[in-house]
Scaffold this motif. Structure first.
Motif, PDB file in Angstrom:
ATOM      1  N   TRP A  35      -4.498  -1.152  16.936  1.00 52.75           N
ATOM      2  CA  TRP A  35      -3.519  -2.250  16.900  1.00 52.75           C
ATOM      3  C   TRP A  35      -4.162  -3.564  16.484  1.00 52.75           C
ATOM      4  CZ3 TRP A  35       1.327  -2.927  16.191  1.00 52.75           C
ATOM      5  CH2 TRP A  35       2.241  -1.944  16.584  1.00 52.75           C
ATOM      6  N   ARG A  40       0.242  -4.267   9.320  1.00 55.54           N
ATOM      7  CA  ARG A  40       1.620  -3.772   9.238  1.00 55.54           C
ATOM      8  C   ARG A  40       1.621  -2.342   9.774  1.00 55.54           C
ATOM      9  NH1 ARG A  40       4.616  -2.091   4.900  1.00 55.54           N
ATOM     10  NH2 ARG A  40       2.881  -2.466   3.488  1.00 55.54           N
ATOM     11  N   TRP A  41       2.470  -2.058  10.737  1.00 54.64           N
ATOM     12  CA  TRP A  41       2.514  -0.708  11.314  1.00 54.64           C
ATOM     13  C   TRP A  41       3.954  -0.425  11.725  1.00 54.64           C
ATOM     14  CZ3 TRP A  41      -1.224   1.368  15.685  1.00 54.64           C
ATOM     15  CH2 TRP A  41      -1.114   2.767  15.741  1.00 54.64           C
ATOM     16  N   HIS A  42       4.668   0.282  10.853  1.00 54.91           N
ATOM     17  CA  HIS A  42       6.058   0.601  11.171  1.00 54.91           C
ATOM     18  C   HIS A  42       6.135   1.991  11.766  1.00 54.91           C
ATOM     19  CE1 HIS A  42       7.529  -3.047   9.573  1.00 54.91           C
ATOM     20  NE2 HIS A  42       7.014  -2.824   8.378  1.00 54.91           N
ATOM     21  N   TRP A  43       6.841   2.089  12.846  1.00 55.16           N
ATOM     22  CA  TRP A  43       7.065   3.350  13.504  1.00 55.16           C
ATOM     23  C   TRP A  43       7.877   4.257  12.579  1.00 55.16           C
ATOM     24  CZ3 TRP A  43      10.812   6.361  15.887  1.00 55.16           C
ATOM     25  CH2 TRP A  43      10.318   7.222  16.889  1.00 55.16           C
ATOM     26  N   PRO A  48      -1.506   2.689  10.816  1.00 48.18           N
ATOM     27  CA  PRO A  48      -0.958   1.458  10.241  1.00 48.18           C
ATOM     28  C   PRO A  48      -0.867   1.556   8.720  1.00 48.18           C
ATOM     29  CG  PRO A  48      -2.775   0.986  11.740  1.00 48.18           C
ATOM     30  CD  PRO A  48      -2.734   2.463  11.566  1.00 48.18           C
ATOM     31  N   GLN A  49       0.182   0.955   8.158  1.00 44.94           N
ATOM     32  CA  GLN A  49       0.324   0.977   6.696  1.00 44.94           C
ATOM     33  C   GLN A  49      -0.664   0.033   6.037  1.00 44.94           C
ATOM     34  OE1 GLN A  49       3.196   0.719   8.595  1.00 44.94           O
ATOM     35  NE2 GLN A  49       4.433   2.481   8.003  1.00 44.94           N
ATOM     36  N   GLN A  50      -1.005  -1.024   6.768  1.00 44.80           N
ATOM     37  CA  GLN A  50      -1.931  -1.990   6.179  1.00 44.80           C
ATOM     38  C   GLN A  50      -2.899  -2.453   7.252  1.00 44.80           C
ATOM     39  OE1 GLN A  50       0.078  -5.203   4.168  1.00 44.80           O
ATOM     40  NE2 GLN A  50      -1.812  -6.394   4.075  1.00 44.80           N
ATOM     41  N   TYR A 233       5.421  -9.215  22.738  1.00 46.56           N
ATOM     42  CA  TYR A 233       5.310  -8.163  21.723  1.00 46.56           C
ATOM     43  C   TYR A 233       4.452  -8.588  20.538  1.00 46.56           C
ATOM     44  CZ  TYR A 233       8.253  -4.941  24.147  1.00 46.56           C
ATOM     45  OH  TYR A 233       8.730  -4.068  25.081  1.00 46.56           O
ATOM     46  N   GLN A 236      -0.714  -7.144  18.196  1.00 46.14           N
ATOM     47  CA  GLN A 236      -2.012  -7.295  17.528  1.00 46.14           C
ATOM     48  C   GLN A 236      -2.860  -8.349  18.234  1.00 46.14           C
ATOM     49  OE1 GLN A 236       0.907  -7.126  15.909  1.00 46.14           O
ATOM     50  NE2 GLN A 236       0.705  -6.034  13.972  1.00 46.14           N
TER      51      GLN A 236
ATOM     52  N   SER B 117       7.276   4.355  21.867  1.00 48.80           N
ATOM     53  CA  SER B 117       6.818   4.397  20.479  1.00 48.80           C
ATOM     54  C   SER B 117       5.313   4.147  20.411  1.00 48.80           C
ATOM     55  CB  SER B 117       7.563   3.346  19.661  1.00 48.80           C
ATOM     56  OG  SER B 117       7.444   2.083  20.276  1.00 48.80           O
ATOM     57  N   ARG B 135       9.927  10.107  20.915  1.00 52.74           N
ATOM     58  CA  ARG B 135       9.494   8.994  21.759  1.00 52.74           C
ATOM     59  C   ARG B 135       9.321   9.512  23.175  1.00 52.74           C
ATOM     60  NH1 ARG B 135      11.153   3.641  19.846  1.00 52.74           N
ATOM     61  NH2 ARG B 135      12.054   3.828  17.783  1.00 52.74           N
TER      62      ARG B 135
END
Lengths: 271, 270
Positions: A35, A40-43, A48-50, A233, A236, B117, B135
């Motif tokens: 983390w 960028r980290w989309h569920w 992570p994507q980036q 939230y 990071q 998640s 999840r």
């Protein structure tokens, strides 16, 4: 002891146990690492994507840096004060010359036994009355609760491990108790004093409960900063902060594992 | 030590005692007193309110702490027994790591790891052990809390138990081996009974620490459903400014911790 002959079942069990411990201990910490570099980290992508060091570099400026330097300042002051105040208590306790000995020592162990939060909440009420709430001196005072307890117990153990023969030799040559203490006992106990200082410093650096209550809203140390980021939230930022908070302890574990005695290690469990 | 030196040393020891009296003794006494006062009058109303509003949370806290202690010792006894009988330094070292991870960091790490998640769901999905995109709801309920508390406390328990088990003489274990006892038998029939005192002490300390845990549940809870006692206390104090009920919750936690108080005082008396 006769070593048991390895059976296939034993070996498989051993491998499974090692793997389980590795995953259970390292897994949560590895998530922090992931983390901390996830820009960028989309569920539900497993990775992570980036990735990048954006959030790490943010650690070196602004609010987190201020929280870090403030925490280090508070920890340094707490350590110096705790050790200076604990040395006489510990020396008297080690030589069994503490007036009202058991009663006084009980005061230095009870903060470990009672739940901290209600006591700290009550201290906050008092500190408001004394204009200490939300100030650095107030936070130092609350850190001294744990700091003094750790310092007194580790220093008592350190002084006790130095036999009275050397002190008696110095005294037979005409040195006073005080002179003997500073010229003989304290130098010999230096490793224990250093261990004690490290313990108190780490306690203060990682202290959360008291800082959250007494320090709010003006004094933010790194643990409080991490808590705010995690609840908001900002995973990071919170993860980078969490890793930074872990560094001193893990370095200490790696460097000093052989030198840290079990009774010191037991204190770390309360961090 | 002459009379003057004795006075000097006692005087030098005084600040530490005074600081603890002001930052710990006085607040403790104040919270005890405040729990019996409401609107300036002595009353039991704070406790009545605790009973009305928080009795389920008291039971929940006891349940989570009991489950945590059970899980911690179920793992801890077997691990410590294993390390005693078949040395394995690097795994033992690995288990010490959580000792140096602060509670508040543990809370955040477990939140990231266990939330629906979170990384555990993702990892299990990537490995094909659960359907990708599942999840797992581990992190938000009592089970996640138990797992997180166990993760943090297991290190200290293993450390204490390995120490106690290593103090058991080899000859007893060799005798048990001679009768064909394996690892489990040696652990439960020799090591555990011979370490009953340190085991009980570790048990009491772990239970108290879990009952009084604050930062781990604070970071992991979702804000609805039953809460740990310290979370109730924090919100009662911080958001409602209700020091009376917060103190009553505190006094209940003191009573629950009395086992640890007793154990610690006995260790001083020795």
């Amino acid at each position: 002891m006769r070593s048991p002959s390895p059976s296939l079942l034993g070996l498989v069990g051993r491998a499974a146990l090692g793997a389980l411990v590795l995953v259970a201990v390292v897994g949560p910490l590895l998530s922090l690492g992931l983390w901390s570099v996830a820009e960028r980290w989309h569920w539900p992508a497993p990775f992570p994507q980036q990735v990048g060091m954006k959030y790490w570099s943010r650690m070196l400026q602004g609010d987190p840096l201020r929280a870090l330097t403030r925490g280090v300042t508070i920890a340094s002051v707490t350590t110096v004060l705790a050790l200076a105040m604990a040395v006489p208590v510990a020396y008297l306790a080690a030589r069994r010359r503490l007036p009202a000995g058991p009663l006084a020592l009980a005061l230095f162990i009870l903060p470990q036994a009672f739940p901290q939060l209600p006591v700290f909440a009550s201290a906050t009420v008092l500190f408001y009355r004394w204009n200490l709430a939300g100030t650095v001196p107030g936070v130092v005072l609350i850190h001294l609760v744990g700091g003094l307890v750790y310092a007194v117990w580790t220093l008592t153990a350190a002084f006790r491990s130095i036999g009275p023969e050397l002190e008696e030799a110095a005294q037979n040559l005409g040195a006073s108790t005080t002179r003997t203490f500073f010229r003989v006992t304290l130098p010999l106990a230096m490793p224990g004093v250093v261990a004690s200082a490290i313990l108190v410093f780490l306690h203060s650096l990682d202290e959360f409960n008291g800082t959250l209550l007494v320090g709010a809203p003006y004094v933010t140390t790194l643990p409080v900063y991490m808590y705010t980021a995690s609840l908001g939230y900002e995973l990071q930022i919170a993860s980078v902060t969490a890793l930074v908070l872990m560094v001193p302890g893990v370095v200490l574990l790696l460097l000093l594992e052989r030198f840290l005695r079990a009774e010191y290690l037991a204190f770390f469990g309360h961090l | 030590m002459n009379r003057w030196e004795r006075w000097g040393w006692t005087l030098a020891a005084l600040p530490a005692v005074l600081v603890l009296l002001v930052t710990f003794g006085l607040p403790l006494a104040q919270s005890l007193a405040a729990s019996f006062v409401r609107d300036g009058r002595p009353t039991l109303e704070n406790y009545a309110l605790v009973y009305r509003l928080y009795r389920q949370d008291v039971l929940y806290t006891l349940g989570v702490a009991a489950a945590g202690v059970l899980l911690t010792f179920a793992c801890g006894i077997h691990l410590a027994g294993y390390f005693r009988l078949r040395a394995w330094p690097w795994v033992e070292f690995l288990l010490k790591v959580p000792l140096f991870v602060p509670f508040v960091v543990t809370g955040h790490a477990m939140r990231v790891f266990l939330q629906p998640s979170g990384t555990l769901s993702l990892a299990l999905g990537a490995l094909g052990l659960v359907a990708p995109g599942t999840r797992l709801g581990l992190g938000e309920g009592w089970l996640g809390l138990v797992l997180a508390l166990t993760w943090k406390h297991l290190a200290l328990v293993v450390l204490l138990l390995v120490g106690a088990f290593r103090a058991v003489d080899d000859s007893y274990l060799e005798a048990a081996q001679g009768f064909g006892a394996g690892y489990l038998r040696q652990t439960w029939a020799v090591l555990v009974p011979m370490s009953a005192t340190p085991l009980a002490l570790a048990c009491v300390l772990t239970l108290t620490s879990m009952l009084g845990s604050f930062s781990i549940p604070l970071l992991m809870s979702r804000g609805s459903g039953p809460q740990m006692l310290m979370i109730d206390l924090y919100y009662r104090f911080g958001q409602h400014g209700d020091f009376g009920v917060a103190s009553a919750l505190g006094v209940i936690s003191y009573v629950l911790a009395s086992g640890a108080v007793y154990a610690y005082l006995r260790s001083v008396a020795r």
